[in-house]
Design a protein around this motif. Structure first.
Motif, PDB file in Angstrom:
ATOM      1  N   THR A  43       0.857  -1.183  -0.090  1.00 40.72           N
ATOM      2  CA  THR A  43      -0.156  -0.040   0.023  1.00 40.72           C
ATOM      3  C   THR A  43       0.905   1.447   0.172  1.00 40.72           C
ATOM      4  OG1 THR A  43      -1.701   1.038   1.258  1.00 40.72           O
ATOM      5  CG2 THR A  43      -0.240   0.105   2.524  1.00 40.72           C
ATOM      6  N   THR A  44       0.319   2.298  -0.397  1.00 36.87           N
ATOM      7  CA  THR A  44       1.180   3.618  -0.604  1.00 36.87           C
ATOM      8  C   THR A  44       0.737   4.461   0.800  1.00 36.87           C
ATOM      9  OG1 THR A  44      -0.733   4.413  -2.085  1.00 36.87           O
ATOM     10  CG2 THR A  44       1.220   3.610  -2.992  1.00 36.87           C
ATOM     11  N   LYS A  45      -0.231   4.003   1.397  1.00 42.35           N
ATOM     12  CA  LYS A  45      -0.527   4.794   2.642  1.00 42.35           C
ATOM     13  C   LYS A  45       0.274   4.452   3.725  1.00 42.35           C
ATOM     14  CE  LYS A  45      -4.678   2.717   3.139  1.00 42.35           C
ATOM     15  NZ  LYS A  45      -6.118   2.184   3.437  1.00 42.35           N
ATOM     16  N   LYS A  46       0.826   5.612   4.571  1.00 43.61           N
ATOM     17  CA  LYS A  46       1.912   5.476   5.340  1.00 43.61           C
ATOM     18  C   LYS A  46       1.703   6.190   6.697  1.00 43.61           C
ATOM     19  CE  LYS A  46       4.667   9.128   3.256  1.00 43.61           C
ATOM     20  NZ  LYS A  46       6.263   9.094   2.485  1.00 43.61           N
ATOM     21  N   ASN A  83     -11.634  -2.148  15.147  1.00 41.48           N
ATOM     22  CA  ASN A  83     -11.521  -3.737  15.003  1.00 41.48           C
ATOM     23  C   ASN A  83     -10.244  -4.241  14.133  1.00 41.48           C
ATOM     24  OD1 ASN A  83     -12.071  -3.742  12.019  1.00 41.48           O
ATOM     25  ND2 ASN A  83     -14.366  -3.541  12.796  1.00 41.48           N
ATOM     26  N   ASP A  84     -10.137  -5.352  14.104  1.00 41.78           N
ATOM     27  CA  ASP A  84      -8.725  -5.677  13.467  1.00 41.78           C
ATOM     28  C   ASP A  84      -8.733  -5.310  11.885  1.00 41.78           C
ATOM     29  OD1 ASP A  84      -7.661  -6.721  15.762  1.00 41.78           O
ATOM     30  OD2 ASP A  84      -8.060  -8.723  15.617  1.00 41.78           O
ATOM     31  N   TYR A  85      -9.703  -5.510  11.202  1.00 43.13           N
ATOM     32  CA  TYR A  85      -9.967  -5.307   9.931  1.00 43.13           C
ATOM     33  C   TYR A  85      -9.581  -3.765   9.908  1.00 43.13           C
ATOM     34  CZ  TYR A  85     -11.967  -3.951   5.515  1.00 43.13           C
ATOM     35  OH  TYR A  85     -12.393  -3.372   4.183  1.00 43.13           O
ATOM     36  N   GLU A  86     -10.124  -2.975  10.677  1.00 43.67           N
ATOM     37  CA  GLU A  86      -9.765  -1.373  10.368  1.00 43.67           C
ATOM     38  C   GLU A  86      -8.385  -0.995  10.759  1.00 43.67           C
ATOM     39  OE1 GLU A  86     -14.216   0.294  11.876  1.00 43.67           O
ATOM     40  OE2 GLU A  86     -12.732  -0.320  13.317  1.00 43.67           O
ATOM     41  N   ILE A  87      -7.815  -1.756  11.546  1.00 44.87           N
ATOM     42  CA  ILE A  87      -6.637  -1.599  12.397  1.00 44.87           C
ATOM     43  C   ILE A  87      -5.496  -1.868  11.079  1.00 44.87           C
ATOM     44  CG2 ILE A  87      -4.595  -2.082  13.377  1.00 44.87           C
ATOM     45  CD1 ILE A  87      -6.762  -2.925  15.661  1.00 44.87           C
ATOM     46  N   GLY A  88      -5.719  -2.942  10.266  1.00 45.28           N
ATOM     47  CA  GLY A  88      -4.762  -3.372   9.271  1.00 45.28           C
ATOM     48  C   GLY A  88      -4.948  -2.547   7.928  1.00 45.28           C
ATOM     49  N   LYS A  89      -6.001  -1.945   7.957  1.00 45.48           N
ATOM     50  CA  LYS A  89      -6.123  -0.989   6.477  1.00 45.48           C
ATOM     51  C   LYS A  89      -5.635   0.398   6.721  1.00 45.48           C
ATOM     52  CE  LYS A  89      -8.351  -4.013   4.181  1.00 45.48           C
ATOM     53  NZ  LYS A  89      -7.555  -4.515   2.795  1.00 45.48           N
ATOM     54  N   LYS A  90      -4.907   0.704   7.994  1.00 47.04           N
ATOM     55  CA  LYS A  90      -4.362   2.085   8.180  1.00 47.04           C
ATOM     56  C   LYS A  90      -3.087   2.373   7.377  1.00 47.04           C
ATOM     57  CE  LYS A  90      -7.156   3.624  11.076  1.00 47.04           C
ATOM     58  NZ  LYS A  90      -8.142   4.690  10.780  1.00 47.04           N
ATOM     59  N   GLY A  91      -2.459   1.505   7.097  1.00 52.86           N
ATOM     60  CA  GLY A  91      -1.236   1.561   6.104  1.00 52.86           C
ATOM     61  C   GLY A  91       0.073   1.277   6.763  1.00 52.86           C
ATOM     62  N   ARG A  92       1.184   1.279   6.015  1.00 47.05           N
ATOM     63  CA  ARG A  92       2.583   1.083   6.453  1.00 47.05           C
ATOM     64  C   ARG A  92       3.108   1.879   7.357  1.00 47.05           C
ATOM     65  NH1 ARG A  92       5.603  -2.270   3.142  1.00 47.05           N
ATOM     66  NH2 ARG A  92       7.220  -1.712   4.461  1.00 47.05           N
ATOM     67  N   ILE A  93       3.845   1.210   8.593  1.00 48.27           N
ATOM     68  CA  ILE A  93       4.424   2.177   9.345  1.00 48.27           C
ATOM     69  C   ILE A  93       5.736   2.751   8.727  1.00 48.27           C
ATOM     70  CG2 ILE A  93       5.443   2.285  11.895  1.00 48.27           C
ATOM     71  CD1 ILE A  93       3.823  -0.494  12.303  1.00 48.27           C
ATOM     72  N   ALA A  94       5.798   3.989   8.982  1.00 44.83           N
ATOM     73  CA  ALA A  94       6.855   4.797   8.111  1.00 44.83           C
ATOM     74  C   ALA A  94       8.247   5.011   8.849  1.00 44.83           C
ATOM     75  CB  ALA A  94       6.287   5.956   7.360  1.00 44.83           C
ATOM     76  N   GLN A  95       8.117   5.153  10.332  1.00 40.20           N
ATOM     77  CA  GLN A  95       9.263   5.499  11.165  1.00 40.20           C
ATOM     78  C   GLN A  95       9.103   4.945  12.581  1.00 40.20           C
ATOM     79  OE1 GLN A  95       7.452   9.782  11.197  1.00 40.20           O
ATOM     80  NE2 GLN A  95       9.002   9.940  12.535  1.00 40.20           N
ATOM     81  N   PRO A  96      10.294   4.571  13.260  1.00 43.50           N
ATOM     82  CA  PRO A  96      10.146   4.184  14.604  1.00 43.50           C
ATOM     83  C   PRO A  96       9.619   5.287  15.339  1.00 43.50           C
ATOM     84  CG  PRO A  96      12.553   4.171  13.619  1.00 43.50           C
ATOM     85  CD  PRO A  96      11.685   5.075  12.782  1.00 43.50           C
ATOM     86  N   VAL A  97       8.613   4.574  16.091  1.00 43.25           N
ATOM     87  CA  VAL A  97       7.926   5.201  17.285  1.00 43.25           C
ATOM     88  C   VAL A  97       8.044   4.601  18.661  1.00 43.25           C
ATOM     89  CG1 VAL A  97       6.230   6.463  15.546  1.00 43.25           C
ATOM     90  CG2 VAL A  97       5.640   4.037  16.738  1.00 43.25           C
ATOM     91  N   TYR A  98       7.926   5.674  19.685  1.00 42.82           N
ATOM     92  CA  TYR A  98       8.141   5.137  21.050  1.00 42.82           C
ATOM     93  C   TYR A  98       6.902   5.612  22.072  1.00 42.82           C
ATOM     94  CZ  TYR A  98      10.108   5.778  25.683  1.00 42.82           C
ATOM     95  OH  TYR A  98      10.397   5.684  27.039  1.00 42.82           O
ATOM     96  N   LEU A  99       6.519   4.818  22.917  1.00 40.93           N
ATOM     97  CA  LEU A  99       5.473   5.099  23.796  1.00 40.93           C
ATOM     98  C   LEU A  99       6.161   5.078  25.331  1.00 40.93           C
ATOM     99  CD1 LEU A  99       2.396   5.550  24.420  1.00 40.93           C
ATOM    100  CD2 LEU A  99       2.067   3.114  24.758  1.00 40.93           C
ATOM    101  N   PRO A 100       6.186   6.165  26.023  1.00 41.00           N
ATOM    102  CA  PRO A 100       6.872   6.312  27.105  1.00 41.00           C
ATOM    103  C   PRO A 100       6.120   5.915  27.885  1.00 41.00           C
ATOM    104  CG  PRO A 100       6.114   8.426  26.587  1.00 41.00           C
ATOM    105  CD  PRO A 100       6.010   7.788  25.107  1.00 41.00           C
ATOM    106  N   LYS A 101       6.751   5.709  29.385  1.00 45.63           N
ATOM    107  CA  LYS A 101       5.936   4.982  30.467  1.00 45.63           C
ATOM    108  C   LYS A 101       4.732   6.170  30.913  1.00 45.63           C
ATOM    109  CE  LYS A 101       6.465   3.572  35.270  1.00 45.63           C
ATOM    110  NZ  LYS A 101       7.252   3.328  36.324  1.00 45.63           N
TER     111      LYS A 101
END
Length: 770
Positions: A96-99, A117-135
């Motif tokens: 996909t070209t969605k990022k 839902n899982d279908y909606e999550i999967g259609k969001k697109g490709r992850i384009a850069q590293p991301v971090y969730l802090p405490k």
């Protein structure tokens, strides 16, 4: 625990869409498959990008499909489409070209994304850069690769012992990345290498290693074209391995008979309309199953024993005409004890336990009576039972009786799910390595690898709960959704200090995380993999032991992606620093060097770099194909096994549930909300039930119900499902996973392999209460 984490859902939202039910199909593929295959690709990827990728998928010199592990033909590949509908859908999502950039994550909290839902999550697109969730954070945020590696290394280096970390592997991971991954984990100091095999074909590997000396199948694709009988057990190729249908069609044209054994009547086992032929394009199909044995859930062992008993009686009437006595005498051990055990069974009782009328069992025995070129195929419908290992051993018994191994057109075929799940294990992704493998690592690389067994998937989840693990690293996959006992697993993951996911696109495991979390984006199979200006290629191993190259051809959607091998090597450098013995820079810069290392450590990979570039790749050694059985007895003989039938006692209000895939699904990835072969549209929260069971329970088709499991005195609930009548044995039901993985007890596992028993769960059904 922060409020943000408490609000993050652990599973799919308990909400219904607008279900439409139609008559189940009695055939698979055809023009609808062509339409569905192209629709998603063109929508997600565009005409040029999409068609270019499709043309190169599974072609010699192209890239391996990231979906199933069914082998490509050794000879000419299809000039039209060497892929199936689900393979095209898998490509559509990864190409996909969605990022998804930092702006996306800033605008969408973890809690809000978890409501999808899982279908909606999967259609969001490709992850384009590293991301971090802090405490305590609520949103993932951008992080540099360098800082991401430093953060992981800091966590790993502050653990009291390396055994406080676990490193999971998905079947998507290439041979090269898998080998480098286990090498880092072992130089770091642990064998905690849980992988997706633990949840699927671990039962196959356990059984086959013990009785024939190798944990893989023994047939090639060409054997399907030169056989007399194909037995398909606990497998639905029309949905899970659609390209297998072409092989079955060719087998039928060459005179083979097919026996299908499955609790549900599946379209892909009944008839195949091959859209790549004029006949199929015009709507005419090939009948596949000559005999369809619709067993009770887990009635397979009883059925095989019944067939064996009938064949034994035929052998007594015509000595040497039914069993291959020369093969049994020269190549097996344990035959006499096996026969004495078999005599204790009553054929009629076995047929009743299997759920098959005795005349049909006799028909199956007659089909096998005078044949020796027999192939038995199986998948999760066999392995994910408490007696999964023993059922496979019983299937091996049948093959040994007939001498149906080590010859053309005969043998055993565990059909793997993910495209390189078998290659992962070959590359030493295993929590229980043997001494010989570890000694070789020490010899080649000069460090002492850990010798004690590590943790598999189920053991890792329990260790998280017990506080024995602090860091969880996942090389691909969707660990939360793939594992059993979803609520329990989610609680375990949330106890981690750090969770790391190497991913191409979003999945639910990104939203159920430790105190800190990282998502590291990587290249997909179809992406060009450029290192220092040079195009790289990876390699994979399919279900039949063929290793072949895979070379992506699409421009990646982001310049901020690393290949999996680079990720591991950079992490190894950051973690091990000056104490590293392995030259991680060398391997980060060249797959060629990785393959040179593999050649030194793993048998069968001599001249790896030369052989893998040849069109079609090369076969790995497989002793049973040559009639050699390198079992622990070390006598060169295959082993007959004595197995015992499982006992399932149900209360009046209990049912057996098996979990299945929809047609719009691959493993935990949901491509769409339809299951057109089974007549389900725009919904996944359904439970298939026998029509009489519905009536006897005081229910009606379309009723909303809640499902419960009480294993071990714990209440597990999957709420808001719709009752759908279906052709399935009484007191048997079926539901889609991962929606009902919450009902699979963490302590219900296959004996010998520790595989979760996702194909047999005892449930109670209640009308839905709000």
């Amino acid at each position: 625990m922060s409020k943000a984490i408490e609000l993050t859902a652990a599973e799919n939202p308990e909400e219904l869409l607008k279900l439409k039910v139609t008559e189940p199909k009695t055939w698979a593929a055809g023009i609808p498959a062509v339409y569905e295959a192209g629709k998603d690709v063109l929508k997600e990827d565009g005409v040029i990008r999409g068609l270019t990728a499709l043309f190169h998928m599974n072609k010699k010199g192209g890239f391996d499909c990231s979906s199933c592990a069914w082998p490509d033909p050794d000879d000419d590949r299809s000039p039209i489409a060497e892929y199936c509908e689900n393979g095209a859908k898998a490509l559509a999502e990864e190409a996909t070209t969605k990022k998804l950039t930092a702006e996306f994550f800033a605008a969408n909290s973890v809690a809000d994304l978890a409501k999808l839902n899982d279908y909606e999550i999967g259609k969001k697109g490709r992850i384009a850069q590293p991301v971090y969730l802090p405490k305590g954070g609520t949103h993932y945020q951008a992080i540099s690769w360098e800082d991401a590696f430093k953060k992981i290394a800091a966590h790993l280096n502050t653990l009291e012992t390396p055994d406080e970390a676990a490193f999971y592997t998905s079947g998507r991971t290439s041979n090269e990345a898998s080998f480098i991954y286990q090498l880092f984990v072992r130089e770091y100091g642990t064998n905690n290498l849980p992988d997706c095999s633990n949840m699927c074909h671990e039962s196959s590997g356990t059984a086959l290693n013990e009785v024939i000396g190798i944990g893989k199948g023994t047939v090639t694709l060409n054997d399907f074209y030169d056989t007399d009988v194909i037995i398909i057990m606990g497998q639905n190729p029309g949905t899970n391995h659609p390209r297998m249908l072409t092989a079955l069609e060719k087998a039928k044209k060459n005179g083979a008979k097919i026996i299908a054994i499955n609790p549900l009547r599946e379209a892909g086992l009944i008839e195949f309309k091959n859209p790549q032929t004029v006949k199929g394009f015009l709507g005419f199909g090939t009948t596949l199953a000559d005999l369809y044995l619709q067993v009770k859930i887990n009635g397979d062992m009883a059925l095989v024993k019944a067939i064996e008993k009938l064949l034994y009686e035929m052998e007594l009437e015509e000595p040497g005409k039914v069993f291959d006595q020369a093969f049994i005498k020269n190549t097996t051990s344990g035959y006499d004890a096996f026969i004495e055990h078999l005599k204790n069974y009553d054929t009629e009782e076995l047929a009743e336990q299997a759920g098959i009328p005795l005349p049909q069992v006799k028909e199956a025995a007659e089909m096998l009576k005078n044949k020796s070129r027999i192939i038995i195929c199986w998948a999760m419908g066999i392995t994910q039972h408490i007696n999964g290992v023993d059922t496979i051993k019983e299937m091996v018994n049948l093959v040994l009786l007939k001498g149906s191994i080590g010859k053309p057109g005969a043998g055993l075929c565990p059909v793997r799910g993910h495209s390189n799940v078998q290659g992962n294990r070959t590359m030493l992704i295993y929590d229980k390595p043997n001494k010989k493998q570890l000694d070789k690592i020490k010899e080649v690389f000069g460090f002492e690898p850990p010798r004690q067994n590590g943790l598999d998937v189920v053991e890792s989840i329990k260790a998280m709960h017990e506080g024995k693990l602090k860091v969880f690293f996942a090389m691909g996959g969707n660990f939360l959704s793939a594992t059993p006992d979803t609520t329990y697993t989610a609680e375990a993951l949330r106890k981690m200090k750090l969770t790391v996911q190497v991913s191409t696109k979003l999945n639910r495991s990104h939203f159920v995380h430790g105190e800190e979390a990282l998502i590291l984006p990587t290249l997909s199979r179809s992406d060009k993999d450029m290192v220092n200006g040079e195009a790289q290629f990876i390699s994979c191993e399919n279900s039949m032991g063929v290793v072949q190259m895979s070379k992506g051809i699409l421009e990646p959607i982001s310049s901020d992606l690393l290949n999996e091998t680079q990720i591991v090597c950079k992490l190894a450098k950051a973690t091990l620093g000056s104490r590293a013995v392995v030259d991680w820079d060398k391997y980060a810069n060249s797959y060629h060097e990785v393959r040179n290392a593999i050649e030194k450590v793993i048998p069968g990979f001599e001249d790896y770099n030369s052989k893998v570039v040849k069109p079609g790749g090369f076969y790995l050694p497989n002793a049973p194909r040559e009639g050699k059985f390198e079992t622990s007895k070390n006598d060169g003989k295959a082993i007959f096994s004595i197995t015992n039938l499982p006992v399932h006692q149900l209360a009046n209000d209990e049912y057996i549930m098996t979990s299945i895939r929809s047609h719009d699904q691959f493993n935990t990835t949901i491509y769409g909300l339809d299951d057109r072969y089974r007549g389900i549209h725009n919904e996944r929260r359904v439970i298939f039930m026998n029509e009489n069971d519905i009536h006897n329970a005081g229910l009606n088709p379309g009723d909303k119900v809640d499902l419960f499991n009480y294993h071990g005195g714990i209440t597990r609930a999957a709420r808001l499902f719709i009752v759908v009548p279906y052709d399935i044995r009484g007191r048997n039901t079926a539901t889609y996973y991962p929606e009902t993985n919450v009902l699979v007890p963490i302590d219900s596992v296959a004996e010998g392999s520790n595989t979760p028993t996702s194909k047999l769960i005892i449930i109670k059904i209640r009308k839905h209460s709000k």
